[in-house]
Design an enzyme around this catalytic site. Sequence first.
Site, PDB file in Angstrom:
ATOM      1  N   ASN A 157     -16.793 -15.506  11.955  1.00 42.26           N
ATOM      2  CA  ASN A 157     -16.725 -14.860  10.641  1.00 42.26           C
ATOM      3  C   ASN A 157     -16.414 -15.821   9.505  1.00 42.26           C
ATOM      4  O   ASN A 157     -17.215 -15.995   8.592  1.00 42.26           O
ATOM      5  CB  ASN A 157     -15.673 -13.747  10.656  1.00 42.26           C
ATOM      6  N   ASP A 158     -15.221 -16.411   9.547  1.00 46.92           N
ATOM      7  CA  ASP A 158     -14.808 -17.203   8.395  1.00 46.92           C
ATOM      8  C   ASP A 158     -13.609 -18.083   8.710  1.00 46.92           C
ATOM      9  O   ASP A 158     -12.912 -17.896   9.709  1.00 46.92           O
ATOM     10  CB  ASP A 158     -14.463 -16.289   7.203  1.00 46.92           C
ATOM     11  N   SER A 198     -14.559 -11.939   2.839  1.00 44.51           N
ATOM     12  CA  SER A 198     -15.260 -12.435   1.657  1.00 44.51           C
ATOM     13  C   SER A 198     -15.771 -11.292   0.780  1.00 44.51           C
ATOM     14  O   SER A 198     -15.650 -11.333  -0.442  1.00 44.51           O
ATOM     15  CB  SER A 198     -16.424 -13.336   2.077  1.00 44.51           C
ATOM     16  N   LEU A 199     -16.318 -10.265   1.402  1.00 45.40           N
ATOM     17  CA  LEU A 199     -16.837  -9.113   0.654  1.00 45.40           C
ATOM     18  C   LEU A 199     -15.734  -8.420  -0.130  1.00 45.40           C
ATOM     19  O   LEU A 199     -15.921  -8.038  -1.288  1.00 45.40           O
ATOM     20  CB  LEU A 199     -17.499  -8.125   1.620  1.00 45.40           C
ATOM     21  N   SER A 200     -14.548  -8.287   0.465  1.00 50.28           N
ATOM     22  CA  SER A 200     -13.442  -7.615  -0.211  1.00 50.28           C
ATOM     23  C   SER A 200     -12.916  -8.425  -1.388  1.00 50.28           C
ATOM     24  O   SER A 200     -12.227  -7.883  -2.253  1.00 50.28           O
ATOM     25  CB  SER A 200     -12.310  -7.335   0.780  1.00 50.28           C
ATOM     26  N   THR A 210     -19.707  -9.753   5.358  1.00 50.52           N
ATOM     27  CA  THR A 210     -19.323  -8.344   5.217  1.00 50.52           C
ATOM     28  C   THR A 210     -17.847  -8.125   5.544  1.00 50.52           C
ATOM     29  O   THR A 210     -17.403  -6.986   5.674  1.00 50.52           O
ATOM     30  CB  THR A 210     -20.183  -7.453   6.131  1.00 50.52           C
ATOM     31  N   ASP A 226      -4.800 -17.739  -4.780  1.00 50.85           N
ATOM     32  CA  ASP A 226      -4.048 -17.353  -3.583  1.00 50.85           C
ATOM     33  C   ASP A 226      -4.656 -17.964  -2.335  1.00 50.85           C
ATOM     34  O   ASP A 226      -4.009 -18.016  -1.281  1.00 50.85           O
ATOM     35  CB  ASP A 226      -4.023 -15.829  -3.441  1.00 50.85           C
ATOM     36  N   ASP A 275     -14.484  -5.088  15.841  1.00 51.29           N
ATOM     37  CA  ASP A 275     -15.004  -6.405  15.520  1.00 51.29           C
ATOM     38  C   ASP A 275     -14.005  -7.506  15.866  1.00 51.29           C
ATOM     39  O   ASP A 275     -14.393  -8.608  16.262  1.00 51.29           O
ATOM     40  CB  ASP A 275     -15.369  -6.476  14.037  1.00 51.29           C
ATOM     41  N   GLY A 276     -12.711  -7.232  15.727  1.00 44.30           N
ATOM     42  CA  GLY A 276     -11.702  -8.220  16.092  1.00 44.30           C
ATOM     43  C   GLY A 276     -11.763  -8.592  17.564  1.00 44.30           C
ATOM     44  O   GLY A 276     -11.596  -9.758  17.935  1.00 44.30           O
TER      45      GLY A 276
END
Length: 291
Positions: free
Chosen positions: A146-147, A190-192, A187, A176, A73-74
Amino acid sequence: MKIAIHGRNFTVQTKPFIQAMFDDLNERGTEIQLSNTYREFLNFAGVSHNSQTTYHAPEEVFDADFVLSLGGDGTLLETVAHVGARQTPIVGINTGRLGFLATVSPNNIRGMIHALFNQHFTIDERSLVHVQADHDIFNGIPFGLNDFTITRTEMSSMITVHTYLDGEFLNSYWADGLIISTPTGSTGYSLSCGGPVLLPHNNNFIITPISPHNLNVRPMIIMDTCQLSFEVASRSGNFLVALDSRSRTVDTSTRITLRKEKFKARLIKLSDDNFLNTLRSKLNWGFDVRN
């Protein structure tokens, strides 16, 4: 047909699939354009590609009908940065690990090529975030799939992120950091951090705090027509910002705004590619070791 290709390193086990891909494309008379970094790796790995054209990503404009992203994905996020406002359709081939975005497996590369040449696919359009500051902090690539994250630097204490929604004060996040995620990025990081999963075509952003000091602060979903702005306070005088895989340290005088990007990322979706199937397989939903 013109196909641009960007990728990262791959395992010895994957090499035969990569070589077969180039052999298939060459047999079809495809004009292949390689990113300069991937061309160097292919030459080092001993993969024959017969490509005469190299583009220097992401500075140089390339002309292609499709772009293949070979990695995880990266790598696909890097490819989105290469494509930008041209919105060239991207195929994600997963030679990495998880693969939420890069969904084509190496053993299905030949089937993917057949689908491209025979128009057996759909275009999956994904919204992007656009980040603007009082100076260029992302080297002319102010968008991400993504974000966008604001975090403390490695050695600093918690930061305070004063956040405004359409100019109105929303909250001061003592934490943090803070994640602003697209539905595609829901997914990911944010999900983590406890954020919800959104279906890819929802018209929303997710605001997810990272380890907030106040435990009653929770992730929040907002419309993607909103504009967010941030002012950050930090004892160290600086903080870290990241847009997909690109990051840098900035000082607390920097004012940042975020909105939805005007253009979208266009991902190739094959007939057997289904987001709900991907969720179940990647997150092990419905899997119980007792059964």
